[in-house]
Enzyme design. Sequence first.
Site, PDB file in Angstrom:
ATOM      1  N   ASN A 185     -19.846  -9.702  -8.769  1.00 14.81           N
ATOM      2  CA  ASN A 185     -19.573 -10.178 -10.003  1.00 14.81           C
ATOM      3  C   ASN A 185     -20.681 -10.777 -10.866  1.00 14.81           C
ATOM      4  O   ASN A 185     -20.560 -11.784 -11.455  1.00 14.81           O
ATOM      5  CB  ASN A 185     -18.443 -11.253 -10.132  1.00 14.81           C
ATOM      6  N   HIS A 211     -22.625 -16.010  -4.300  1.00 13.09           N
ATOM      7  CA  HIS A 211     -22.972 -15.382  -5.631  1.00 13.09           C
ATOM      8  C   HIS A 211     -24.307 -15.936  -6.007  1.00 13.09           C
ATOM      9  O   HIS A 211     -24.692 -17.003  -6.302  1.00 13.09           O
ATOM     10  CB  HIS A 211     -21.900 -15.963  -6.637  1.00 13.09           C
ATOM     11  N   HIS A 264     -20.467 -14.190   1.923  1.00 19.17           N
ATOM     12  CA  HIS A 264     -19.816 -14.259   0.686  1.00 19.17           C
ATOM     13  C   HIS A 264     -20.719 -15.256  -0.266  1.00 19.17           C
ATOM     14  O   HIS A 264     -20.465 -16.503   0.077  1.00 19.17           O
ATOM     15  CB  HIS A 264     -18.690 -14.654   0.960  1.00 19.17           C
ATOM     16  N   ARG A 308     -25.865 -14.235  -8.678  1.00 22.68           N
ATOM     17  CA  ARG A 308     -25.700 -14.409 -10.207  1.00 22.68           C
ATOM     18  C   ARG A 308     -26.723 -13.411 -10.962  1.00 22.68           C
ATOM     19  O   ARG A 308     -26.570 -13.566 -12.208  1.00 22.68           O
ATOM     20  CB  ARG A 308     -25.833 -15.838 -10.657  1.00 22.68           C
ATOM     21  N   ASP A 357     -19.002 -18.856   0.117  1.00 19.45           N
ATOM     22  CA  ASP A 357     -18.474 -18.589  -1.250  1.00 19.45           C
ATOM     23  C   ASP A 357     -19.333 -19.588  -2.312  1.00 19.45           C
ATOM     24  O   ASP A 357     -18.870 -19.935  -3.189  1.00 19.45           O
ATOM     25  CB  ASP A 357     -17.114 -18.809  -1.506  1.00 19.45           C
TER      26      ASP A 357
END
Length: 460
Positions: A107, A75, A73, A77, A324
Amino acid sequence: MNKEAIFLLIRGGHIIDPSQGIDQIGDLLIAEGKILQAGGAVTPIPSLSVILSKAKNLDASGLVVCPGFIDLHCHLREPGFEDKETIATGTKAAAIGGFATVCCMANTEPPLDTPAAIDWVKQKASKDSLVAVLPIGCITKARKGEELTDMGELAEAGVLAFSDDGNPVASSQLMRRAMEYSRDLGLPIIDHCEDKTLSDNGIINEGQMSAKLGIKGIPAAAEEAMVTRDLILAKQTRARLHIAHASTKDSVELIRRAKEEGISVTAEVTPHHLTLTEERIAGESPNEPFDTNAKVNPPLRTEEDVQALIKGLKDGVIDAIATDHAPHTLADKNCGLELAAFGISGFETALGCLMGLVHQGEISLAQLISKLTCEPAKVIGRNGELGTLKAGAPANITILDPDREWIVYSRNFASKGKNTPYDGYKFKGKVMATISRGKLVYTDDSLVIARSEVTKQSHG
Ligand code: DOR
């Protein structure tokens, strides 16, 4: 940085590979980027002479040699938020953190909700990435929670799981259908569990701190209500459900009971939820009453929650640790608590803060390593290939010094995201080298990798 597939003899390290139950002092031999032997002593028998003559040598005495960490997990970006992070900077930070494989969340902008978007990330990663990047596809189009993506097409494009992370799937009906598709495709749903009607634009944990500081809280129930709903749906659909960033005591209990009942559920916890409490939101000086770097979703909870998460990790209710990693710009955090973005830049501090749990006797080193290697590999169905030092597997290896002390200076992060609540913390335990897909992608400056004896001799 050497990007060639390596020949390397790592000598005399403490080899820990929970996937095979290896926990011993020994050697590890890598040839052409693959593991040839892990454990025991590598002796210069004639059949190995060519390989050993090519292999560089690393004296790993006093160091731990284990499978490369897998982050379920993070990000990265890119595309869309390159001011926060790129695949290049994010994966450099991952390599420094010991992660040989990272699963990146959807995301982005555009979000990873079409095969074209997945292809784009794969292409970009093949050029820019230091470590293996496995993309996660959206559950719903644009993560709006209104219409399912074409999950079959995303699976064909190579996603390893589905998630709208950052957003929950509010509609129970839509989540039920998503689980049915994901079950048929044999891929897990990674579930951001948040009932937004309960979190209701809250900012920190609802409890003593929110009351004391007069800041709107996010109740534990916002997470637990969604965990409950989705366990019921997973039971009904027989889908594989993976609970992202579990943060409360009762989430652990709900997952424990679901596992006992035979529901196909796994769960992850972050390093920050294992090591910090809601108190950390308070700033260090009267001028700075709050530290926005400790604002994260789900929020840091209470000591009781932290203890339950550690217990859940130890007894197997929580399968994996995932960072995360959520990098943000200075401007995203350099503002009032209400406006600040949620998230912690986590790759480069993960091992350091987790080793605190080992040194305090909360969990064993082998347990910690299993939660970063073979257990996450199982969640994404890649065990046997990732998270293992089995002979023949691609060389994904992390080398760490369990006793090396160091201080976190966020300004030195390779990640663009300097947003860490651990800035200035002193940690004991540091990543010394990372090998990803047979390539040496990170070495600490103090590590000496020598040419082989044979090569040295032939060069006089
Ligand atoms: O704190 C968080 N930050 N939690 C999330 O779920 C999303 C993440 C982000 O993308 O910044």
